[in-house]
Design a protein around this motif. Sequence first.
Motif, mmCIF file in Angstrom:
data_model
loop_
_atom_site.group_PDB
_atom_site.id
_atom_site.type_symbol
_atom_site.label_atom_id
_atom_site.label_comp_id
_atom_site.label_asym_id
_atom_site.label_seq_id
_atom_site.Cartn_x
_atom_site.Cartn_y
_atom_site.Cartn_z
ATOM 1 N N MET A 197 0.825 -1.213 0.000
ATOM 2 C CA MET A 197 0.000 0.000 0.000
ATOM 3 C C MET A 197 0.857 1.260 0.000
ATOM 4 N N THR B 239 -10.979 -7.307 -1.939
ATOM 5 C CA THR B 239 -11.556 -6.434 -0.916
ATOM 6 C C THR B 239 -12.099 -7.309 0.216
ATOM 7 N N ILE B 240 -12.668 -6.659 1.207
ATOM 8 C CA ILE B 240 -13.202 -7.389 2.359
ATOM 9 C C ILE B 240 -14.297 -8.373 1.920
ATOM 10 N N PHE B 241 -14.981 -8.098 0.805
ATOM 11 C CA PHE B 241 -16.029 -9.010 0.332
ATOM 12 C C PHE B 241 -15.453 -10.298 -0.271
ATOM 13 N N ILE C 164 -19.352 -2.952 7.101
ATOM 14 C CA ILE C 164 -18.551 -3.835 6.232
ATOM 15 C C ILE C 164 -18.668 -3.389 4.779
ATOM 16 N N ASN C 165 -19.848 -2.930 4.381
ATOM 17 C CA ASN C 165 -19.957 -2.346 3.036
ATOM 18 C C ASN C 165 -18.974 -1.196 2.874
ATOM 19 N N MET D 45 -16.230 -0.762 4.455
ATOM 20 C CA MET D 45 -14.847 -1.274 4.439
ATOM 21 C C MET D 45 -14.457 -1.817 3.071
ATOM 22 N N SER D 46 -15.446 -2.122 2.232
ATOM 23 C CA SER D 46 -15.104 -2.598 0.886
ATOM 24 C C SER D 46 -14.454 -1.491 0.061
ATOM 25 N N ILE E 153 -8.598 -0.748 0.680
ATOM 26 C CA ILE E 153 -7.751 -1.884 0.346
ATOM 27 C C ILE E 153 -6.693 -2.044 1.427
ATOM 28 N N TYR F 105 -8.136 -8.644 5.963
ATOM 29 C CA TYR F 105 -9.360 -8.029 6.518
ATOM 30 C C TYR F 105 -9.930 -8.761 7.730
ATOM 31 N N ILE G 82 -10.082 -6.305 10.697
ATOM 32 C CA ILE G 82 -10.929 -5.166 10.312
ATOM 33 C C ILE G 82 -12.393 -5.594 10.361
ATOM 34 N N ARG G 83 -12.666 -6.807 9.877
ATOM 35 C CA ARG G 83 -14.051 -7.298 9.915
ATOM 36 C C ARG G 83 -14.523 -7.458 11.364
#
Lengths: 910, 164
Positions: free
Chosen positions: A198, A701-703, B129-130, B132-133, B136, B142, B145-146
């Motif tokens: 990053m 990403t987190i998803f 969480i949305n 956080m998407s 990066i 993550y 973070i989650r």
Amino acid sequence: MNKPEPLTDRYIGKRQSRSEDLRLLTGRGVYTDDVNPPGVLQVAFHRSPMARGRIRSIDTSAAQALPGVFAVLVAKDLERYQPNMLSFFLAPPVVPVPLLAVDRVCYVGDPVAMVIAQDRYIAEDASGLIVVEYDEEDPVVTLDDARSGVLVHPDTESNVAAATGADELDPDLEEMLASAPHLEVIEMKHQRISQSPMEPRGVVAAPQGSGEMTVYLSCQGPQLAARWFSQAFDLPQTTFRVISKDVGGSFGLKGQPWREETAVVAAALILGRPLKWIEDRLENLTSANQAREQDMKLRVGFDLEGNLIASHADYGINNGAYPHGADSNIAVMMFLWAAHKLPAFNFSAKGWFSNTVGLGAYRGPWALESLAREVLLDRAARKLKIDPIELRRKTLVTKADQPTMTPMGLALEDISPAECLEELLKKVDVAAFRAEQAEARKQGRYLGLGFATYIEPTAGTAGVIVLISESCHIRIEPTGKVSAIVSTHSQGHGTQTTMAQVVAERLGVPFEDITVYEDDSSRGGYGSGAYGSRQAVAGGGACIRAADLMADKIRAIAAHVFNAKAEDVFIRGGTVHIMGAKQQTCSLRDIADVAYAEPERLPEGMEAGLETQYRYCPPPLTLTSAAHACIVEVDVDTGFVKILRWVSSEDVGNMINPAVVEGQVAGGLAQAIGQVLFEEVSFDARGNPTAVTYKDYMLPTIFDVPVFEYLHGASAPSQTVGGFRGVGEGGCIVGPPTLVNAIADALAPFGELKLEFPLTPPRLLELIEGRPIAQKNIPAPKAEPATAPDPVPAAINLPSPSSPQANITSPAAPSVDGLWSFVLSTPMGPQAFTGKLAVDGSVVSGTFYTKGEEASFTGSISGNHLQWDLKVTKPMSLTLKYDVQLEGNQLVGKVRMGVFGTAKLVGERA
Amino acid sequence: MSTHNIHLQINDRPHDASVEGRLTLCDFLRGNAGYTGVHVGCEHGVCGACTVMVDGLAVRSCLMLAVQADGCSVTTVEGLSTGDGPLHPVQQTLREEHGLQCGFCTPGVCMTLAALTQGEQKPSSETLINAMSGHICRCTGYQGIRRAALRLAGEAVAPVEDHG
């Protein structure tokens, strides 16, 4: 008297909150761009817009004239300071690497000029005013281009940057493969990856006068970087000090300085001003060395029960124009079958030059071995109708099989992938999943379960001069606080915390009283920093030993001062306890007062002060094992993959901080998911990069990353001081095959996956819908090996090793007697040495001289063909098998180096 | 090049400056105002590292010009907690959940979570969480973070099992 208290405070194994976090969470970290020495000027590079061309002219006049511009430099302006651009292993490059392009450009982004201005905005304005005229040439972009195209570097013999293994096929091995009851063959193409820390690269070069050059650098270890600058520039009057406090990730990219950082240092030497260059993301995605672009054909013979018979791998890796070190990636071959019962193996591996940005390291640089092997094993299991888990139970080396040797001669003593797999199966109910999968398929839903096992070399030192040891220097300050200066370095690893945990426990002082420093090459001693999953093993061992030495010294002083026995003294909670008829205590500060200020009260002959140091050399290799499983659902309408569950079962030895260990595993797995599904550095046919933003180069990403489950039931302490095993790279090695196998399992009803990565929705739909959708880089389908055995050419041109080729041999062979200068192209770079040869009848004898040492041998000569064996003990015990041919005035041939593969040898008369 | 005089609040302190029209807010906050906790990761609005609060909303400071912040109140990560006091709840939760490694993306993550949880807002875990998407993180996968996002939404998070 009460029972003695435990002798230490427990910190090793604890989920200690990280010391680093306090500054990083509050925006008070110090990254390279946060450093601004007085008078610092900013650098912007003017870069090549084409992949290959000749520079006709460069006009910098308009740029020079722009207000705010301090200087514009081109290659000839830096000539005084052209360093030898060493590899990470400090080997010289196989082609000269200029700081700025001299007369030709070799990739899009090749730096041609540098502008130095009062701010970056002006520097970029001025860069835009530089006019370069080029004669554009057709570039060599892909691996296939490199194999068939024009030379990338005009002064080389071929586009092969590095090679190991044998070009010619081994007839015995081919016979084993040809006669195997089942031959499984895969061909795979792995895309190019951007490490994408990053924080991009960055440097501030600040000349201090008096020959001191202070370099603030985003790197993987300030000690190695300082050594690199010093050896690369080789300026007797200049010392290099590298400072690197906080680094925003690296993943292999920043293992050594490269062209831009070094050009900034050279310019600062010339201009005598502090200079700063901070890479922007466009530069990072186009001009920072990249990784992974590889292809491999792997052939494996099985019997019908699934036992391995033989294997051959043919491997290529794109080195780009200026790799950090020309590389054929021998580690792929070393670890491909290292944990498996395989009787016979051979390979050919080559690194190829191209007109793309150079090859760099990326977390688990050899990871393709696990991807290829695990995917192939699953594919063979489907064909042989054997459960993939049963297949692994048959083929994996278990604890009961050890000690043993790998096919390439690596000793195995304590690997446990098979045991990790059994641990994993306690948590993953395969039978229940198969029932769920069958039910889901009835509803048109495609679930898949994938497994992979692997072993990971960690803290490897064998043969690599920069990796042999790490150091820890501990001081109890006169205040009683503890400073530990360690040669580890964090780019997110949390070594300021983990090394403090180790010192706290071994010394018996509170964690909070310890400060770990690892940011400045002028303090402590040499170490490579973060490289090869080594810091817990090598740094942790150094911290243990240095802390033990310190505890011994404190005990000796306390015993002397309090007239007690040293064995009755222990340190706990930062307090020194003296057991005996009357229990006494004193603080570390009390001991420090004596040690620093009252040397006459110290035991006879003891050095004043409270400072200890230990340099730890870990074993040549510490192996970490794991088995992973993941469950996916593939949407057969869209080609999207959803990861439903991921379980890891690892043997990581003793853990210093489980949260840090899990963080390493999770980070590697997220990168694995990116590699399999999303990330790709792509080029068009002219070599123009086509993924130059994070809209095109897609990071997970987190998803995209599920919640990971961790099992450590199979963990056993390693043989190192501390019993630790490395864990930095594993997720990125075992992750890809785990996910690919799950996807392949989900889509098995449609056939086998084409192994071209990433597995994007269009590529998966191609299999699901049975028709080609993706347009580029899709070769014609190949026949299934199960129905049409792999086409081993009917007539392989096998040169007989014992008969010299007549067309090169003159009837009256010239003598080989005399002195020779040899260059051996090893995986660690070219190595030069001299040797003396003498022939007596059919016997050749000789002596080699290298670094003040000599080694003698005898062998045989037949015509122009010479063979001898040379036993060496460094870097490890090996027998080097020389097989050379006298060709005119040259001795040309190869040397088989056991675990290090085969290297090319060229000798000239000295 | 046009220059503009701007006046704004940064972390509750007044700040006056003369800036070029083209200067981005992130470069202004870092270079001119000295808030180096603002991290520049991509300069094209994807990575989220440079996120700050402008008048209470999370904003990518690489996609905004300094001159556009004239008259605004800007909060950077340095403004969430003082150097010598307790951490902001978002920072504290991220620390407890090991939600960071290299720390480069962290200031942006903190600012988005802080913006969405400030005052009386009670965001759902889905909302956090949305959000956080849009950040990066290359280090952590993550995981922390989650967990931090779930906890900040008031959900119970089971501790990570040791030696499962």
